[in-house]
Scaffold this motif. Structure first.
Motif, short mmCIF file in Angstrom:
data_model
loop_
_atom_site.label_atom_id
_atom_site.label_comp_id
_atom_site.label_asym_id
_atom_site.label_seq_id
_atom_site.Cartn_x
_atom_site.Cartn_y
_atom_site.Cartn_z
N CYS A 141 0.85 -1.20 0.00
CA CYS A 141 0.00 0.00 0.00
C CYS A 141 0.88 1.25 0.00
O CYS A 141 1.77 1.37 0.84
CB CYS A 141 -0.89 -0.02 1.24
SG CYS A 141 -1.75 1.53 1.54
N CYS A 191 0.02 3.21 3.69
CA CYS A 191 0.42 2.71 5.02
C CYS A 191 1.53 1.66 4.94
O CYS A 191 1.97 1.16 5.96
CB CYS A 191 -0.78 2.16 5.76
SG CYS A 191 -1.32 0.55 5.14
N ASN A 227 1.38 -1.38 4.10
CA ASN A 227 0.93 -2.76 4.31
C ASN A 227 1.30 -3.57 3.07
O ASN A 227 0.93 -3.20 1.96
CB ASN A 227 -0.59 -2.74 4.55
CG ASN A 227 -1.25 -4.10 4.34
OD1 ASN A 227 -0.63 -5.14 4.58
ND2 ASN A 227 -2.50 -4.08 3.90
N CYS A 286 -6.82 -1.14 0.34
CA CYS A 286 -5.94 -1.64 1.39
C CYS A 286 -6.81 -1.89 2.61
O CYS A 286 -7.45 -0.97 3.11
CB CYS A 286 -4.85 -0.62 1.72
SG CYS A 286 -3.94 -1.06 3.22
N CYS A 301 -5.44 0.14 6.07
CA CYS A 301 -5.74 1.54 6.35
C CYS A 301 -7.06 1.98 5.74
O CYS A 301 -7.51 3.10 5.94
CB CYS A 301 -4.61 2.45 5.89
SG CYS A 301 -4.38 2.51 4.11
ZN LIG Z 1 -2.84 0.98 3.51
#
Ligand SMILES: [Zn+2]
Length: 695
Positions: free
Chosen positions: A146, A149, A151, A159, A162
Motif C-alpha cells: 500500500c 500505510c 501494508n 488496502c 488503512c
Molecule cells: Zn494501507
C-alpha cells in the motif's frame, strides 16, 4: 429533514464467498435490524433492504480454486447467508441478489444513463496484465504494498489495513495473484467516474452539512479522503464475471463490482415493491424519504463518496441522510479473519447454542464496536447472559409470571391504592420509550440496549424491595397492588425489547397474552399494545386479564460450554499456523563423504524419566546396539516418559557428547513435527534390530 414520510434502510450487501460471522452481525445487521424494527413499531413506512453481492474478482478466484463456476459459488453462499439472516431474526423486507435479472437491468440502465449524460471519462490506459494467464489483473488479482500505510498485503482496489481505496497501478511491488508473476502494463479502454468533479459537492453536503449528525469515525474518514484530493476512478473492469458494459466498446468488460453493488439496494427495492404492489420510486426519489445505509467501516469510501457521486451524477435520486458505519469487532483480541478461520460462524453458533439467537444479538449489541474497534470474548458473552439476561431480565419475568399464576391463577389482580414507590415506578415506565428512542435515533444501540436492561433492573429491584412473597401472608390487598405494578413493567418490557430481543419478545408476549405484531394472536382476548402506548396509557395490561404459564426465557451458560468454544478457537488457530508454516529452503549441497560421516543407527528406548525442573527434557536410556547410553531429548511436551519406553527410534550416535543441565547426552534422536505442532519419531516402519545402520 422534517418528519420523514418513509424510511429506506439498507444493510451492506454481504459478499457471497463464504458464510457470515459474528463480526458482520455486530457491525451491520443487528444494528440495522434494531433500527428497522423500531421504526416499524413506531408506526413508520419502512423498506429494509439487502441482498447478496455476487460479482467481483474474489468469487472468480474461489471458483477457480475449487474447480467450479462462479455461479456455483454464489448459489451456495447466497443460500447459506440468507438462511442465517432468517435464523437470527433479521427482518429484511427483501433479500435479493446482484445476479438477479432485475439487478442486471437496473445497473445496466444506470450506467447507460451516466454514459448518455457524458458523466464518464473514456480513457485508454495501461493496466496491469499477467502474460502467462493472458488476462488483465483487476482488483484482487493483484497484491502489493500500500503506497499509504506500506501494508504489504494490499489489494489492487483497496488496502484493508488503512481502508484506503486504491488503483491497482498505485501498488508498490505488484504481484499477480494468479501466477505470482510481476505483471506488465498493457493498454486497455475503460470508463472513469471523475470523482474530482464531486469534491465541492461532497464538501458542502458531508463536511459542512453533516458535521454534527454523522458519527465522528465516518466523518473523519470522509474528510481525510476529500482533503487528500479525489481522482477519477475506473468503473469498468476487464473480466468475464459481472454485468456487461452496455455501451459500444464494452465487449469483454464488466461493471466494476463496486459500481454495481450499491445499485443492488435500488434493484432489491424494485423487486420488493413489485411483489408488494407498491411504487418503488418514492423510496429512492422522494425528498421526504429518509435513506440510511448501515455498513462496516471498510465500506465508508464506497457509501460516502463513490455511491453518492453516482447518485448525484444520475440526478434523480435522494442522498443518504446518514451512514452510521461501525468499526470492527475483534475476536478474543485478534482481528476476525475468514481466511484464517478466526471467527464464530453463524451456522456454527446456532448449532452449539440452539434457540439462543437473542443471547448473541444482545451480547453483540451491548458490546457493539460503535465508536472504536471492540473485542468479542466468550467470557463477556457468558457474563452478558448469566448476569444480565438470566439474573435480571429472566429472573424478573419468571417471578412475575410464577407468582401471578400461584396467587391468582394467572389473572391480573385489581390494584388498590398506589404507594409513592408504585407511582414513581409507573411514571418511570412511561419514560423508557423516549429514553430508548433517543439512543436509537442517534445510532447508539449499545446505550439503547442498556436502557432496556435498566427497565428490567427497575422491575427486579421493585420486587426485591416490596417482597410480595412475604407480604402475601399478612397483606393480600397490598400484594395484589404490587403484582399489578410488576405486571405493567413486564408488559412494557415485552414490547420495548422487541428490536433487541425479538425471539424473547414473542415468547413473552405469548406468556402475557399480548397481541403479536403479525396478528397471529394466541387468543382472541390478547391485549393490544404499541410502543407509544407505554408512554401514553396508564394501564398497559388490565386487571382481570388472563396470562399463560411461565417458561424460562434464558438459561445459564456454564463454564464448560465457554471452554469448549475457546478450545475450538485454539484448534483453528493451531490448524491455521500449521497450514501457514513456512517450508525452510534447502540447505547447501554436501558431498557423499559428508553424508557418510553421519553414523545413524536404529535404537530402542529402554528407560525414560522427566528431567526435574524442566518442561521440555526427557532423560532416556537407549540401546544403540553398540552400548546402552544416556540421551537427553527435548520431547517432554509431546510425550510422557511411559509413552516412549520400548520405542524404536533413529539415533545419530557419533554426535559429540554435550552436557544438558548437568546430564551428559551422547547422541541425538531424530524427530519431526505434525501439522498441529506435536513432535513425532522418525523410526523404522517395521521392527528391526537395535544397532543396524541407517544409510
Ligand atoms: Zn494501507
Amino acid at each position: 429533514m422534517n418528519t420523514p414520510k418513509r424510511y429506506t434502510i439498507t444493510a451492506a450487501l454481504p459478499y457471497t464467498n463464504g458464510p457470515i460471522h459474528i463480526g458482520h452481525l455486530a457491525g451491520v445487521y443487528v444494528p440495522a435490524d434494531i433500527y428497522a424494527r423500531y421504526k416499524r413499531l413506531t408506526g413508520n413506512d419502512v423498506a429494509f433492504i439487502c441482498g447478496s453481492d455476487e460479482h467481483g474478482v474474489p468469487i472468480t478466484i474461489k471458483a477457480k480454486k475449487e474447480g467450479v463456476t462462479p455461479q456455483d459459488i454464489v448459489d451456495k453462499y447466497h443460500k447459506i447467508i440468507k438462511k442465517s439472516f432468517v435464523d437470527f431474526g433479521i427482518t429484511f423486507d427483501n433479500y435479493s441478489r446482484t445476479t438477479a435479472k432485475i439487478h442486471h437491468e437496473t445497473a445496466s440502465e444506470f450506467f447507460k444513463t451516466l454514459y448518455d449524460k457524458h458523466e464518464f471519462i473514456e480513457e485508454v490506459t495501461e493496466q496491469l496484465y499477467d502474460k502467462e494467464a493472458d488476462q488483465f489483473l483487476a482488483d484482487r488479482f493483484i497484491t502489493g504494498t500500500c503506497p499509504i500505510c506500506k501494508n504489504e498485503e494490499a489489494y489492487g482496489d483497496q488496502c484493508e489495513n488503512c481502508g484506503s481505496s486504491l488503483n491497482a497501478t498505485d501498488l508498490i511491488n505488484p504481484k499477480s495473484a494468479i501466477t505470482g508473476n510481476v505483471p506488465t502494463l498493457k493498454e486497455t479502454k475503460h470508463w472513469f467516474l471523475p470523482l474530482n468533479k464531486y469534491e465541492d459537492f461532497l464538501k458542502e453536503w458531508i463536511l459542512k452539512g453533516h458535521k454534527k449528525d454523522w458519527k465522528p469515525n465516518v466523518y473523519g474518514q470522509v474528510k481525510s479522503w476529500v482533503d487528500l484530493g479525489l481522482k477519477p476512478r475506473a468503473v469498468t473492469r476487464d473480466l468475464d464475471w459481472g454485468i456487461p458494459v452496455p455501451v459500444p466498446g464494452g465487449e469483454g468488460k464488466v461493471l466494476y463490482v463496486w459500481f454495481d453493488a450499491p445499485i443492488g439496494y435500488i434493484s432489491a427495492t424494485k423487486e420488493w415493491a413489485a411483489r408488494e404492489g407498491k411504487d418503488w420510486e418514492p423510496y429512492w426519489k422522494d425528498k421526504d424519504t429518509k435513506l440510511v445505509h448501515f455498513i462496516g467501516k471498510d465500506n465508508i469510501v464506497f457509501h460516502c463518496i463513490i455511491f453518492p457521486a453516482m447518485l448525484k451524477a444520475e440526478g434523480s435520486y435522494i442522498l443518504p441522510d446518514n451512514v452510521p458505519a461501525n468499526e470492527f469487532l475483534n475476536l478474543e483480541g485478534k482481528k476476525l479473519s475468514t481466511s484464517k478461520n478466526w471467527a464464530v460462524w453463524l451456522p456454527d453458533y446456532l448449532n452449539d447454542f440452539p434457540n439462543q439467537q437473542d443471547v448473541l444479538r444482545y451480547a453483540l449489541t451491548a458490546n457493539a464496536p460503535e465508536s472504536k474497534d471492540n473485542d468479542f470474548t466468550w467470557k463477556d458473552f457468558q457474563a452478558r447472559n448469566n448476569n444480565e439476561l438470566v439474573a435480571i431480565f429472566g429472573n424478573f419475568i419468571n417471578r412475575v409470571v410464577v407468582l401471578t399464576n400461584k396467587y391468582y391463577e394467572g389473572i391480573i389482580p385489581e390494584a388498590s391504592e398506589f404507594s409513592e414507590v408504585d407511582n414513581e415506578t409507573l411514571a418511570a415506565i412511561k419514560a423508557y420509550p423516549t429514553v430508548i428512542e433517543s439512543s436509537i435515533e442517534r445510532y447508539r444501540f449499545r446505550e439503547a440496549s442498556q436502557e432496556l436492561m435498566n427497565l428490567a433492573r427497575l422491575g427486579n429491584k421493585y420486587l426485591a424491595d416490596e417482597e410480595p412473597w412475604k407480604l402475601i401472608k399478612t397483606d393480600e390487598i397490598r400484594t395484589k397492588t404490587i403484582m399489578y405494578v410488576a405486571l405493567q413493567i413486564a408488559s412494557a418490557l415485552a414490547t420495548l425489547c422487541e428490536p433487541f430481543l425479538p425471539f424473547t419478545s414473542d415468547k413473552l408476549k405469548k406468556i402475557l397474552r399480548l397481541a403479536l405484531n403479525d396478528n397471529t394472536d394466541v387468543t382472541l382476548s390478547a391485549v393490544e399494545m404499541s410502543w407509544a402506548d407505554i408512554s401514553e396509557k396508564n394501564v398497559l395490561i388490565p386487571s382481570g386479564h388472563q396470562i399463560g404459564k411461565g417458561e424460562l426465557l434464558f438459561s445459564k451458560i456454564e463454564d464448560k460450554t465457554i471452554q469448549e468454544q475457546l478450545d475450538k478457537l485454539e484448534a483453528s488457530k493451531k490448524a491455521n499456523e500449521a497450514a501457514n508454516k513456512v517450508i525452510e529452503p534447502q540447505k547447501e549441497i554436501i558431498t557423499f563423504e559428508d553424508f557418510t560421516k553421519l553414523d545413524m543407527r536404529v535404537g530402542t528406548i529402554l528407560e525414560a524419566e522427566k528431567m526435574s525442573k524442566t518442561k521440555k527434557l526427557l532423560v532416556l536410556k537407549v540401546d544403540t546396539g553398540i552400548d546402552i547410553r544416556t540421551i537427553v531429548s527435548g520431547i517432554a511436551e509431546s510425550f510422557s516418559p511411559e509413552e516412549v519406553i520400548g520405542k524404536q527410534v533413529t539415533v545419530l550416535v557419533n554426535l559429540a557428547p554435550r552436557a544438558l543441565r548437568g546430564v551428559e547426552s551422547e547422541g541425538m534422536i531424530l524427530m519431526t513435527e505434525t501439522p498441529e505442532g506435536k513432535l513425532v519419531f522418525v523410526n523404522p516402519d517395521t521392527a528391526v534390530n537395535s544397532g543396524f545402520q541407517i544409510s
